[in-house]
Design an enzyme around this catalytic site. Structure first.
Site, PDB file in Angstrom:
ATOM      1  N   LYS A 114       0.609  -1.879   6.216  1.00 42.48           N
ATOM      2  CA  LYS A 114       1.480  -2.386   4.995  1.00 42.48           C
ATOM      3  C   LYS A 114       1.708  -4.052   5.458  1.00 42.48           C
ATOM      4  CE  LYS A 114       3.209  -1.026   0.972  1.00 42.48           C
ATOM      5  NZ  LYS A 114       2.699   0.085   0.360  1.00 42.48           N
TER       6      LYS A 114
HETATM    7  N1  GLU Z   1       0.552  -0.353  -2.545  1.00 44.00           N
HETATM    8  C1  GLU Z   1       0.060   0.822  -2.902  1.00 44.00           C
HETATM    9  C2  GLU Z   1       0.746   2.041  -2.333  1.00 44.00           C
HETATM   10  O1  GLU Z   1       1.750   1.968  -1.902  1.00 44.00           O
HETATM   11  C3  GLU Z   1      -1.556   1.008  -2.815  1.00 44.00           C
HETATM   12  C4  GLU Z   1      -2.068   1.072  -1.531  1.00 44.00           C
HETATM   13  C5  GLU Z   1      -3.676   0.933  -1.563  1.00 44.00           C
HETATM   14  O2  GLU Z   1      -4.083   0.980  -2.712  1.00 44.00           O
HETATM   15  O3  GLU Z   1      -4.178   0.541  -0.325  1.00 44.00           O
HETATM   16  O4  GLU Z   1       0.087   3.363  -2.034  1.00 44.00           O
END
Ligand code: GLU
Length: 424
Positions: A114
């Protein structure tokens, strides 16, 4: 832009404390070496960057950003980038950890990551946002790549932000590298159905949960907290499938109509006025009132720590479908389970987004693109399978859905780590 939710619920615990408490609860059901448990409880690597951005008035402002890789045993790391004034390293660590479990649970070949930048994107001009994004992308370029770590949108970021990251990375490489990010605009290699994926997936798992409770999805009453990319599409999908969406909210407040809201019209109103508040024919309501409405399905689709020890007793839904990451604290979990609420845990409920991100990455690498119907049907297949895997595990171990989901996910990551062996 996906919006942050500035709910009245108090932040009683950090997201990392929540993520680690969930982990500690689940590992009890797995027979893992203590050293491996300790390893999986923490991120693998963390980068903090501090960088300048030239503002429109000519001044230079310093911003702080992060990119955290939690685990990469099952494949390259995957996870969104969040722009929010209250982003912290601990929050990004927790979100990275949840990405590892989410990808393992729905069985896509990724680890978890993240990123985040401490900023309020609504207070920046497009030009400033572009400058910030391109510089942040350059600062974290030592971590991201199509084979190593693939960012995506999260709260406060969108397809345009992904386009700037993809372009910046590609400029440095000297050729277009679309697979370095997902959630891109469709005209530069994004996938059909990616934007809608998370919200749709929330409703697919909700339908499966209601089936177990012998309730059809059509006619179910639904309440949605948060009207960003996840909440608005979840509300719209529910509406299209015949649910009665009785309340929705955003940062500015909530709206309520016991007869059901016309979500197409609410979306139009929100586009025109930048909020759902004031939607004709609805009553206003506070965040606390919204969370305690009697309903079949409550979808927290805003941010972490919204349902806590302070307000969980007031929650009156039958199914809690966690569109957000980490909306429920461990204390609130215990209260809700006592009340008999069926919880579809975040790492299962909101996995539709990263599943279609996986499809987008695969399409980009092959330079061969699919139609929306195919994308959404394949995503639904992954979601339904994961839902029933978790439900089976919950029955086998006699535990709640969250613990079962974590047990499955942690078990798969531990297996991959053990199979690969320790280097050196
Ligand atoms: N931000 C989204 C999540 O928390 C998507 C992450 C992604 O598609 O890599 O799952």
């Amino acid at each position: 832009m996906e919006k942050a939710h500035n709910g009245t619920a108090m932040k009683e615990a950090s997201a990392l404390a929540t993520a680690q408490a969930q982990f500690d609860q689940a590992v009890q059901y797995l027979d893992l070496e203590p050293g491996l448990v300790d390893l999986l409880r923490w991120p693998r690597r963390e980068l903090t960057v501090s960088f300048p951005v030239k503002m429109d008035d000519g001044t230079v402002r310093r911003f702080v950003g992060y990119r955290v890789h939690h685990n990469m045993s099952r494949g390259p790391t995957k996870g969104g980038i969040r722009y929010h004034p209250e982003v912290t390293l601990d929050e990004v660590r927790a979100l990275a950890m949840w990405m590892t479990w989410k990808c393992a649970l729905v069985n896509i070949p990724y680890g978890g990551a993240k990123g985040g930048v401490v900023c309020d994107p609504h207070k920046l001009s497009q030009h400033e946002l572009e400058g910030l994004t391109r510089r942040y992308a350059t600062e974290i370029a030592i971590l991201i790549s199509p084979e190593g770590d693939i960012p995506a949108p999260d709260m406060g970021t969108n397809a345009q932000v992904m386009a700037w990251i993809m372009d910046t990375y590609s400029m440095h490489r000297g050729y277009s590298t679309p697979a370095v990010v997902t959630g891109k605009p469709i005209n530069i290699g994004g996938s059909q159905g990616r934007n809608e994926a998370t919200g749709r997936g929330v409703i697919f798992t909700t339908r499966e949960a209601l089936k177990l409770l012998n309730k059809p999805l059509a006619g179910a009453s639904v309440v949605v907290q948060g009207f960003g990319n996840v909440g608005s599409v979840a509300a719209l999908t529910a509406h299209e499938l015949g649910c009665k969406v009785i309340a929705v909210s955003d940062v500015k407040g909530g709206i309520y109509n016991p007869k059901g809201l016309d979500i197409y019209a609410v979306m139009r109103h929100a586009r025109e006025t930048r909020s759902v508040v004031g939607f004709p024919g609805s009553d206003g309501l506070t965040n606390a009132e919204l969370l305690s409405l009697p309903c079949d399905v409550l979808v927290p689709a805003a941010m972490e720590n919204q349902i806590t020890a302070y307000n969980a007793a007031a929650v009156q839904c039958k199914v809690l479908a966690e569109g957000a990451n980490g909306p429920t604290t461990p204390e609130a979990d215990a209260i809700l389970l006592d009340k008999g609420v069926f919880i579809i845990p975040d790492i299962l409920c909101n996995a539709g987004g990263v599943i279609v991100s996986y499809f987008e990455w695969v399409q980009g690498l092959q330079a061969f693109f699919w139609e929306e119907k195919e994308v959404t049907e394949r995503m639904e297949h992954f979601m339904v399978k994961a839902f029933h895997d978790v439900h089976r595990e919950a029955r086998r171990l006699q535990v709640d859905m969250r613990t079962a989901a974590q047990v499955l996910a942690i078990g798969r990551v531990a297996d991959a780590t053990t199979t690969r062996g320790l280097y050196p």
